[in-house]
Design an enzyme around this catalytic site. Structure first.
Site, mmCIF file in Angstrom:
data_model
loop_
_atom_site.group_PDB
_atom_site.id
_atom_site.type_symbol
_atom_site.label_atom_id
_atom_site.label_comp_id
_atom_site.label_asym_id
_atom_site.label_seq_id
_atom_site.Cartn_x
_atom_site.Cartn_y
_atom_site.Cartn_z
ATOM 1 N N ASN A 267 -53.976 -55.239 4.222
ATOM 2 C CA ASN A 267 -54.511 -55.656 2.925
ATOM 3 C C ASN A 267 -53.541 -55.395 1.767
ATOM 4 O OD1 ASN A 267 -56.644 -56.244 4.505
ATOM 5 N ND2 ASN A 267 -58.112 -54.873 3.518
ATOM 6 N N MET A 268 -53.648 -56.239 0.787
ATOM 7 C CA MET A 268 -52.809 -56.166 -0.411
ATOM 8 C C MET A 268 -52.615 -54.732 -0.887
ATOM 9 S SD MET A 268 -51.167 -57.994 -2.574
ATOM 10 C CE MET A 268 -51.679 -59.708 -2.495
ATOM 11 N N LYS A 269 -53.714 -54.031 -0.965
ATOM 12 C CA LYS A 269 -53.692 -52.701 -1.575
ATOM 13 C C LYS A 269 -52.882 -51.691 -0.761
ATOM 14 C CE LYS A 269 -57.715 -50.862 -1.803
ATOM 15 N NZ LYS A 269 -57.719 -49.698 -0.936
ATOM 16 N N GLY A 270 -52.888 -51.877 0.579
ATOM 17 C CA GLY A 270 -52.138 -50.958 1.421
ATOM 18 C C GLY A 270 -52.710 -49.560 1.441
#
Lengths: 262, 528
Positions: A126-129
């Site tokens: 996911n983008m957030k990592g």
């Protein structure tokens, strides 16, 4: 310190100080305490001493025991198999993919079969990592799709066929009764049966996953706790580079396909 | 330790939640599902399996669904056959199983004529639940209940007899509530595994047999420990309404029950699970069961600090759905969690702000406070310290149900000593800080209060957005937990059927008629 004879260090070098805690299915008492002491002695610890005994009801007793470890290990001779590859930053990874592949790298992630624990795959995809390290979705040259929890091997294999996937990231968190080994084996078997295994980069991750286990099960790489998306992306680039070195001029990884119905 | 909160803003949140729920009312009350219909057969007393091990409620409902008859309700077709052939319910099921009967091709008698044949069975089914409800009240009066925050432990061995033994130990150590974790992925099974008492992986099959065995064990342990032990299971997934029936009949006290959780984390179809939830909550409400919602989980995928308001927004929506089903506020155990990154400076301050906010927004709810899981690392000693702060936040902010944090979270299902150590720590902290909250006040205008007010304001903003696009669209946009789900996707959609105008079930009125039912009531006390 003698690196060929390493042992635990508590208060003094080579004192072997080790703390253990465990439950015995016997009622608390002097006999239980002695049983715990003897048990730790049989494990090979010298001078076992029971620091704490607790009655936990239902004829269970909890122990904290100290002992002096007498075994040693030759640290110099220790070898741990791991995926060896250079760690790159995001701009470099993107540039390498563009150069090596000439298009975006398509990566699908999934928790397969019964596993519903997406914490690991979310952190990588996911983008957030996780921990300040952005996930694969954040890489402009990676087309990352997180399929989430409980994806059946059948669904995944059919997606590999119809979507032209370059790499699969499989997450397995639940490991009771080796259910992860069964799931992972099943996927590899199905990919092989469909002739897809060699066409994709196949990676597995999870708290109980090691490079050694991954290799044993037929995966390209295994990542354990502490892995960030940057590690995985670097490894993907490393594999692309490896392929480029083996077959220079061919912009695609071996057998990779993009047609929707191969 | 009171936060000063804007009452009008709280009232606005409740109005928006009502609007969001009303938007789905037609879908929810105008549809039925295979699982709802199976639950009604179970309430009528249909048990057992066919020769292949398929539960009879599944056999009968599938038969009617295959014949496109589910829109009239399984009860109508069964009653029609019983009336016409003078058969018992079991005989009708047997006829379907052997193929001797085809319920939907029978001549259709008028509902007024046939439905009364079920009256006796329906009343009998609900009497079983009444009796268990009375027994719970009697035992709670006689033995007393645990003091809040009530200590909640889980067992998860896959074998109900080992579960029972470990749970007994936990109760003797001080646990007030015991939950049996379900077999991994049972939520996605579209049937209740009959009589499977061992062989679960990652947990134990939820079914009537296991509920009964655990209930007996916990009643015995409770007597020994001098309190009524509450028993918990998972009324979620594709068999939500059936588990509600089994739990009601076997006297479970707490049920995890939240379709938002199923949609987001188990990819269950929205329509399916919203309808299932509505009926489950009617049954839970009737049985006096406390439900627990799963908002705490949002923080495991979304950022625990930035997404705090999504938990509160969802709690308002969940409260509204529960009230619509007839649950009382005292039965609506809303979930939240202590999940902020421990490396964040002042994380305890923010945790306290959130926990106190939830407490004050839902003063009568037995709110359920979940321990740290996301930032548990395998360093069990640090984990023990994190859990200690969680325990302190819980007792200071007045939480009701306290799920004990395990130092070995992220490693394995709890070992015996993990549970013991968790109880010991919680007891120590709860006793040590017993009267502390009464001596402290939250600094007016200080950081705790400002944080709580901001989370509430953000929650109201989010509710406005959800109300303007509708809940299903909001979920599709990934507004909860950073996970997006599509209304037409997910598991179980093929089991949703629009009710026909002549749909029949004897239970909707019977479940509603329960004395003191709070259907449609408002959680107004918190506004005034």
């Amino acid at each position: 310190m003698d690196p060929t004879r390493v042992m635990p260090y508590g208060d003094m070098p080579n004192d072997g100080a080790t703390q253990l805690s465990f439950t015995l299915p016997v009622p608390a008492g002097e006999e239980a305490k002695e049983a715990a002491r003897q048990l730790v002695a049989k494990m090979g610890f010298a001078e076992p001493s029971v620091a704490h005994m607790q009655d936990m009801g239902e004829s269970f007793s909890f122990f904290i025991v100290y002992g002096r470890c007498t075994a040693t290990v030759d640290y110099a001779a220790v070898r741990v198999p791991r995926a060896e590859f250079p760690l790159l930053d995001a701009p470099r990874i993107n540039a390498m993919i563009a150069k090596l592949l000439g298009r975006r790298l398509k990566v699908f992630g999934a928790c397969i079969e019964s596993d519903a624990h997406t914490v690991g795959i979310d952190a990588i995809m996911n983008m957030k990592g996780y921990d300040g390290d952005k996930g694969l979705e954040s890489y402009k040259e990676i087309e990352a799709l997180n399929l989430g929890a409980q994806v059946s091997c059948e669904d995944l294999v059919s997606k590999v066929v119809t979507e032209g996937v370059d790499a699969l990231l499989i997450s397995q968190v639940v490991t009771q009764r080796d259910v992860h080994v069964k799931n992972l084996t099943r996927l590899v078997d199905m990919l092989e049966a469909e002739g897809l295994r060699e066409r994709i980069i196949l990676i597995v991750g999870g708290p109980r996953i090691s490079q050694e286990l991954a290799k044993e099960l037929g995966y390209d790489a295994g990542f354990g706790p502490g892995t960030h998306a940057g590690h995985v992306a670097s490894y993907l680039v490393f594999r692309l580079q490896q392929h480029e070195d083996e077959a220079p001029g061919n912009p695609l990884p071996e057998g990779s396909f993009h047609g929707s119905h191969d | 330790m009171q936060l000063r909160l804007d009452r009008e803003r709280i009232a606005a949140a409740r109005e928006l939640a009502a609007e969001i729920a009303a938007d789905l009312d037609e879908l929810i009350t105008g549809s039925t599902t295979t699982s709802v219909e199976r639950a009604y057969l179970r309430l009528l007393g249909l048990e057992g399996t066919d020769e292949h091990g398929v539960p009879l409620p599944n056999v009968v409902v599938k038969h009617i669904h295959d014949g496109d008859g589910l829109g009239r309700g399984v009860c109508y077709w069964v009653a029609n056959a019983m009336y016409r052939h003078d058969l018992s319910l079991d005989e009708v099921a047997e006829g379907v199983e052997t193929g001797a009967l085809d319920l939907v091709s029978e001549k259709e008698e008028a509902p007024e004529k046939v439905m009364p044949v079920l009256d006796e069975l329906a009343v009998l089914g609900l009497k079983k639940i009444d009796k268990q409800r009375e027994k719970r009240e009697r035992l709670q009066n006689e033995l007393g209940v645990g003091k809040e925050p009530q200590l909640y432990i889980i067992v998860a061995t896959g074998d109900v007899f080992i579960d029972a033994s470990q749970a007994r130990a936990g109760v003797l150590q001080g646990a007030d509530i015991v939950a049996v974790i379900r077999h991994t992925a049972q939520s996605l099974l579209d049937f209740v595994p009959f009589s499977a008492v061992t062989g679960g992986v990652g947990g134990t099959y939820a079914n009537g047999e296991n509920f009964r065995i655990m209930r007996q064990a916990m009643d015995d342990a409770g007597r020994e420990a001098g309190k009524y032990v509450m028993l918990t299971n998972y009324c979620s997934g594709l068999c939500m309404p059936e588990i509600a029936v089994l739990g009601a009949v076997e006297r479970l006290d707490v049920m995890l029950n939240d379709s938002m959780y199923g949609i987001i984390f188990r990819d269950i179809n929205m329509r399916r699970t919203l309808v299932d939830q509505y009926v489950s909550r009617m049954i839970n409400g009737y049985a006096g069961v406390i439900i627990n919602t799963g908002e705490d989980n949002y923080l495991t995928t979304a950022d625990s600090f930035e997404a705090a308001h999504t938990v509160v927004a969802s709690q308002f929506i969940n409260e509204r759905f529960a009230l619509e089903s007839g649950l009382k506020e005292e039965q609506i155990g809303l979930g939240h969690a202590f999940e902020i990154d421990p490396r964040k400076k002042n994380s305890l301050l923010y945790e306290m702000a959130q926990a106190r906010l939830v407490r004050q927004l839902f003063p009568r709810s037995p709110v359920k406070y979940m321990p740290p899981t996301k930032y548990m690392t395998g360093n069990i000693f640090k984990g023990y310290a994190q859990n200690t702060l969680f325990n302190l936040a819980s007792v200071l902010t007045g939480q009701s149900i306290h799920l004990l944090g395990m130092m070995t979270e992220a490693l394995h299902t709890p070992h015996l000593q993990d549970r013991y150590l968790a109880i010991e720590s919680a007891r120590y902290v709860f006793d040590a800080a017993d009267g502390l909250a009464k001596e402290l006040s939250i600094k007016p205008g200080g950081r705790i209060e400002r944080r709580a007010q901001k989370v509430l304001a953000d929650a109201v903003k989010m509710l406005e957005e959800v109300a303007s696009v509708g809940l299903m669209e909001a979920i599709s946009r990934g507004m909860f937990a950073d996970i997006a789900r599509n209304p037409d996707g997910g598991k179980g959609q093929d089991g949703v059927v629009v009710k026909e105008p002549d749909y029949c079930s004897p239970f909707i009125d019977l479940l509603r008629d329960k004395e003191g039912s709070a259907h449609g009531s408002d959680a107004s006390h918190a506004i005034r």
